[in-house]
Write a protein that holds these residues in place. Structure first.
Motif, PDB file in Angstrom:
ATOM      1  N   ARG A 212       3.217  53.937  42.525  1.00 54.05           N
ATOM      2  CA  ARG A 212       3.588  54.550  43.815  1.00 54.05           C
ATOM      3  C   ARG A 212       3.317  56.042  43.829  1.00 54.05           C
ATOM      4  NH1 ARG A 212       8.459  51.399  43.366  1.00 54.05           N
ATOM      5  NH2 ARG A 212       9.549  53.323  42.788  1.00 54.05           N
ATOM      6  N   GLY A 213       3.376  56.682  42.654  1.00 56.32           N
ATOM      7  CA  GLY A 213       3.277  58.127  42.617  1.00 56.32           C
ATOM      8  C   GLY A 213       1.916  58.684  42.309  1.00 56.32           C
ATOM      9  N   LEU A 214       1.003  57.872  41.771  1.00 57.94           N
ATOM     10  CA  LEU A 214      -0.308  58.359  41.372  1.00 57.94           C
ATOM     11  C   LEU A 214      -1.408  57.523  42.009  1.00 57.94           C
ATOM     12  CD1 LEU A 214       0.100  59.022  37.525  1.00 57.94           C
ATOM     13  CD2 LEU A 214      -0.043  60.727  39.345  1.00 57.94           C
ATOM     14  N   PRO A 215      -2.541  58.151  42.295  1.00 49.81           N
ATOM     15  CA  PRO A 215      -3.688  57.370  42.795  1.00 49.81           C
ATOM     16  C   PRO A 215      -4.416  56.708  41.632  1.00 49.81           C
ATOM     17  CG  PRO A 215      -4.265  59.691  42.663  1.00 49.81           C
ATOM     18  CD  PRO A 215      -2.816  59.608  42.290  1.00 49.81           C
ATOM     19  N   ASP A 216      -5.194  55.683  41.953  1.00 48.69           N
ATOM     20  CA  ASP A 216      -6.043  55.060  40.943  1.00 48.69           C
ATOM     21  C   ASP A 216      -7.209  55.993  40.625  1.00 48.69           C
ATOM     22  OD1 ASP A 216      -4.632  52.705  40.577  1.00 48.69           O
ATOM     23  OD2 ASP A 216      -5.502  51.796  42.381  1.00 48.69           O
ATOM     24  N   PRO A 217      -7.761  55.979  39.403  1.00 46.40           N
ATOM     25  CA  PRO A 217      -7.436  55.045  38.317  1.00 46.40           C
ATOM     26  C   PRO A 217      -6.295  55.515  37.430  1.00 46.40           C
ATOM     27  CG  PRO A 217      -9.315  56.353  37.676  1.00 46.40           C
ATOM     28  CD  PRO A 217      -8.957  56.794  39.075  1.00 46.40           C
ATOM     29  N   GLY A 218      -5.749  56.727  37.690  1.00 44.78           N
ATOM     30  CA  GLY A 218      -4.674  57.238  36.845  1.00 44.78           C
ATOM     31  C   GLY A 218      -3.433  56.371  36.867  1.00 44.78           C
ATOM     32  N   ALA A 219      -3.170  55.745  38.020  1.00 50.21           N
ATOM     33  CA  ALA A 219      -1.983  54.903  38.126  1.00 50.21           C
ATOM     34  C   ALA A 219      -2.055  53.708  37.184  1.00 50.21           C
ATOM     35  CB  ALA A 219      -1.822  54.416  39.569  1.00 50.21           C
ATOM     36  N   GLY A 220      -3.254  53.200  36.929  1.00 45.94           N
ATOM     37  CA  GLY A 220      -3.386  52.080  36.009  1.00 45.94           C
ATOM     38  C   GLY A 220      -3.521  52.511  34.567  1.00 45.94           C
ATOM     39  N   LEU A 221      -3.962  53.758  34.351  1.00 47.29           N
ATOM     40  CA  LEU A 221      -4.218  54.234  32.999  1.00 47.29           C
ATOM     41  C   LEU A 221      -2.968  54.795  32.324  1.00 47.29           C
ATOM     42  CD1 LEU A 221      -6.378  54.679  30.855  1.00 47.29           C
ATOM     43  CD2 LEU A 221      -6.882  56.892  31.909  1.00 47.29           C
ATOM     44  N   LEU A 222      -2.117  55.494  33.076  1.00 46.21           N
ATOM     45  CA  LEU A 222      -0.953  56.155  32.481  1.00 46.21           C
ATOM     46  C   LEU A 222       0.001  55.188  31.770  1.00 46.21           C
ATOM     47  CD1 LEU A 222       0.606  58.723  31.955  1.00 46.21           C
ATOM     48  CD2 LEU A 222       1.680  58.485  34.213  1.00 46.21           C
ATOM     49  N   PRO A 223       0.342  54.028  32.357  1.00 43.43           N
ATOM     50  CA  PRO A 223       1.204  53.092  31.615  1.00 43.43           C
ATOM     51  C   PRO A 223       0.585  52.627  30.305  1.00 43.43           C
ATOM     52  CG  PRO A 223       1.169  52.523  33.942  1.00 43.43           C
ATOM     53  CD  PRO A 223       0.107  53.552  33.733  1.00 43.43           C
ATOM     54  N   GLY A 224      -0.737  52.489  30.290  1.00 43.27           N
ATOM     55  CA  GLY A 224      -1.397  52.099  29.051  1.00 43.27           C
ATOM     56  C   GLY A 224      -1.325  53.189  28.001  1.00 43.27           C
ATOM     57  N   LEU A 225      -1.468  54.448  28.422  1.00 44.22           N
ATOM     58  CA  LEU A 225      -1.395  55.567  27.491  1.00 44.22           C
ATOM     59  C   LEU A 225       0.000  55.724  26.900  1.00 44.22           C
ATOM     60  CD1 LEU A 225      -3.447  58.217  29.514  1.00 44.22           C
ATOM     61  CD2 LEU A 225      -4.199  56.988  27.478  1.00 44.22           C
ATOM     62  N   SER A 226       1.031  55.436  27.690  1.00 53.76           N
ATOM     63  CA  SER A 226       2.404  55.713  27.265  1.00 53.76           C
ATOM     64  C   SER A 226       3.080  54.521  26.599  1.00 53.76           C
ATOM     65  CB  SER A 226       3.233  56.185  28.461  1.00 53.76           C
ATOM     66  OG  SER A 226       3.147  55.253  29.524  1.00 53.76           O
ATOM     67  N   VAL A 227       2.985  53.336  27.188  1.00 54.82           N
ATOM     68  CA  VAL A 227       3.694  52.175  26.638  1.00 54.82           C
ATOM     69  C   VAL A 227       2.763  50.986  26.402  1.00 54.82           C
ATOM     70  CG1 VAL A 227       5.904  52.830  27.641  1.00 54.82           C
ATOM     71  CG2 VAL A 227       4.347  51.381  28.958  1.00 54.82           C
ATOM     72  N   GLY A 228       1.449  51.192  26.451  1.00 57.42           N
ATOM     73  CA  GLY A 228       0.519  50.116  26.155  1.00 57.42           C
ATOM     74  C   GLY A 228       0.430  49.049  27.220  1.00 57.42           C
ATOM     75  N   GLU A 229       0.920  49.303  28.424  1.00 55.41           N
ATOM     76  CA  GLU A 229       0.894  48.324  29.508  1.00 55.41           C
ATOM     77  C   GLU A 229      -0.437  48.445  30.246  1.00 55.41           C
ATOM     78  OE1 GLU A 229       1.279  45.435  31.770  1.00 55.41           O
ATOM     79  OE2 GLU A 229       3.060  45.806  30.548  1.00 55.41           O
ATOM     80  N   THR A 230      -1.316  47.449  30.077  1.00 53.63           N
ATOM     81  CA  THR A 230      -2.673  47.519  30.625  1.00 53.63           C
ATOM     82  C   THR A 230      -2.869  46.636  31.845  1.00 53.63           C
ATOM     83  OG1 THR A 230      -3.382  45.782  29.093  1.00 53.63           O
ATOM     84  CG2 THR A 230      -3.655  48.062  28.373  1.00 53.63           C
ATOM     85  N   SER A 231      -1.776  46.138  32.429  1.00 56.86           N
ATOM     86  CA  SER A 231      -1.927  45.245  33.571  1.00 56.86           C
ATOM     87  C   SER A 231      -2.555  45.942  34.770  1.00 56.86           C
ATOM     88  CB  SER A 231      -0.562  44.668  33.970  1.00 56.86           C
ATOM     89  OG  SER A 231       0.345  45.708  34.308  1.00 56.86           O
ATOM     90  N   GLY A 232      -2.424  47.273  34.854  1.00 55.89           N
ATOM     91  CA  GLY A 232      -2.986  48.000  35.982  1.00 55.89           C
ATOM     92  C   GLY A 232      -4.394  48.513  35.749  1.00 55.89           C
ATOM     93  N   VAL A 233      -4.947  48.276  34.570  1.00 53.49           N
ATOM     94  CA  VAL A 233      -6.305  48.736  34.262  1.00 53.49           C
ATOM     95  C   VAL A 233      -7.308  47.757  34.869  1.00 53.49           C
ATOM     96  CG1 VAL A 233      -7.954  49.251  32.436  1.00 53.49           C
ATOM     97  CG2 VAL A 233      -5.537  49.840  32.138  1.00 53.49           C
ATOM     98  N   SER A 234      -8.134  48.242  35.786  1.00 54.70           N
ATOM     99  CA  SER A 234      -9.114  47.384  36.451  1.00 54.70           C
ATOM    100  C   SER A 234     -10.252  47.033  35.501  1.00 54.70           C
ATOM    101  CB  SER A 234      -9.677  48.086  37.685  1.00 54.70           C
ATOM    102  OG  SER A 234     -10.382  49.261  37.315  1.00 54.70           O
ATOM    103  N   ASP A 235     -11.020  46.023  35.866  1.00 51.98           N
ATOM    104  CA  ASP A 235     -12.160  45.621  35.044  1.00 51.98           C
ATOM    105  C   ASP A 235     -13.182  46.748  34.942  1.00 51.98           C
ATOM    106  OD1 ASP A 235     -10.989  43.158  34.714  1.00 51.98           O
ATOM    107  OD2 ASP A 235     -12.131  42.191  36.337  1.00 51.98           O
ATOM    108  N   GLU A 236     -13.376  47.480  36.031  1.00 54.21           N
ATOM    109  CA  GLU A 236     -14.340  48.586  36.021  1.00 54.21           C
ATOM    110  C   GLU A 236     -13.884  49.698  35.082  1.00 54.21           C
ATOM    111  OE1 GLU A 236     -14.703  46.141  39.544  1.00 54.21           O
ATOM    112  OE2 GLU A 236     -13.003  47.260  38.702  1.00 54.21           O
ATOM    113  N   LEU A 237     -12.577  50.043  35.153  1.00 53.03           N
ATOM    114  CA  LEU A 237     -12.053  51.090  34.283  1.00 53.03           C
ATOM    115  C   LEU A 237     -12.097  50.649  32.824  1.00 53.03           C
ATOM    116  CD1 LEU A 237     -10.683  53.806  33.851  1.00 53.03           C
ATOM    117  CD2 LEU A 237      -8.480  52.718  34.331  1.00 53.03           C
TER     118      LEU A 237
END
Length: 347
Positions: A212-237
């Motif tokens: 809700r707070g960040l635009p893509d692709p950062g919104a999908g990347l930040l959870p992966g960087l911090s807690v390893g949650e990659t569900s928001g990482v698109s196939d292109e990214l």
């Protein structure tokens, strides 16, 4: 780094080699375990004999005999290395028959298979993928599940119990999972409970907040960087990160665990807590973080290293990086020999 800090390296290497041989050729595991434990017993017997001779020479200086030599100093290390490697091999030998029975049951059509999710649920080609412990009439074993859907059901997370239907096939030799089930149906019997429920809510809440707070692709990347949650990482990214050799950034490892432990330790120190309290609080925070990011191979290794370093601090010992890594690898591979084939664990 001193020679003492390097003593655990041969033990770790021996344990890893024995575990690798056992999981790739499980029919060898009983013989390898017996050979290694026999070697360990022989080394200990040699140590005992040399110790008796040494005491006799101290009591009777007139006795003349050869010096034990440098090899005698390596015998205890050889005994420990063979014992640890034997444990890893014996572990494979003990569970091999049950794993083979479960793999045979899952070779073909599977209906209403009870599975307890033991890893994160992450995107995969054509759906989502996770590992879990499957329970069958012939026993329990780890399996991989590929669910063909872009919208996984609510409650599917680490610690949940699900019912899976689909087609199973045996996994490759050396895999921690005995089979791969290509699921076309999945029902959540029980969502995550207790600590798993709390961490699941925290993880999902954090992902929703970031989106809700960040635009893509950062919104999908930040959870992966911090807690390893990659569900928001698109196939292109994901493809771009692999092409630029940056995919490791979304894998939680030693630096994340070290930061969590150091922050907890520092907060306790700022509050005036004693060393024991600081270590205990840091261990609790570290355990919670491991559950939060899900216990993958790299996370388990990093968490074990941080735990050993904290315990060394508690006992007033100095923990060198190589010694801590070697001890953590030895303990983990002996407890789960299939980690020897995991690239995440090795890297």
């Amino acid at each position: 780094m001193t020679p003492r800090d390097l003593r655990m390296i041969p033990v770790a290497v021996a344990t890893w080699v024995a575990a690798l041989a056992a999981v790739l050729r499980p029919e060898w595991a009983p013989g390898v375990a017996a050979l290694l434990w026999g070697s360990s017993a022989a080394a200990l017997a040699a140590v005992a004999i040399l110790e008796i001779r040494h005491r006799r020479r101290k009591r009777r200086p007139e006795l003349v005999g050869p010096s034990p030599g440098r090899f005698a100093l390596l015998l205890p290390l050889l005994a420990v290395a063979c014992a640890a490697a034997g444990i890893a091999s014996a572990h494979v030998a003990i569970v091999h028959s049950e794993r083979a029975a479960v793999a045979a049951v899952l070779d073909g059509r599977v209906t209403d298979l009870a599975v307890t999710v033991t890893t994160k649920v992450e995107p995969s080609t054509g759906g989502v993928r996770f590992d879990g412990t499957a329970t069958t009439p012939d026993g329990s074993a780890r399996i991989s599940v590929l669910l063909r859907t872009d919208d996984p059901p609510d409650g599917l997370d680490l610690g949940s119990i699900v019912s899976v239907s689909g087609v199973g096939e045996p996994a490759d030799p050396g895999d921690a999972a005995v089979a791969v089930v290509f699921a076309d149906g999945l029902n959540v019997r029980a969502p995550p409970q207790h600590a798993f429920a709390v961490t699941s809510q925290l993880r999902r809440g954090f992902v929703e907040l970031v989106r809700r707070g960040l635009p893509d692709p950062g919104a999908g990347l930040l959870p992966g960087l911090s807690v390893g949650e990659t569900s928001g990482v698109s196939d292109e990214l994901d493809a771009d990160m692999k092409a630029s050799s940056l995919s490791h950034l979304t894998a939680v490892s030693g630096s994340n665990c070290s930061l969590v432990g150091a922050i907890a330790f520092g907060i306790c120190a700022a509050c005036g807590a004693g060393r024991r309290t600081r270590v205990v609080v840091s261990l609790v925070a570290l355990a919670g973080f491991v559950v939060l990011v899900t216990p993958e191979a790299s996370v388990i290794r990093a968490g074990a290293m941080s735990t050993i370093a904290l315990l060394a601090l508690l006992t007033g010992r100095r923990g060198a990086g190589v010694a801590v890594l070697s001890l953590a690898s030895t303990v983990l591979v002996a407890a789960d020999p299939w980690l020897a084939t995991s690239y995440g664990f090795l890297l």
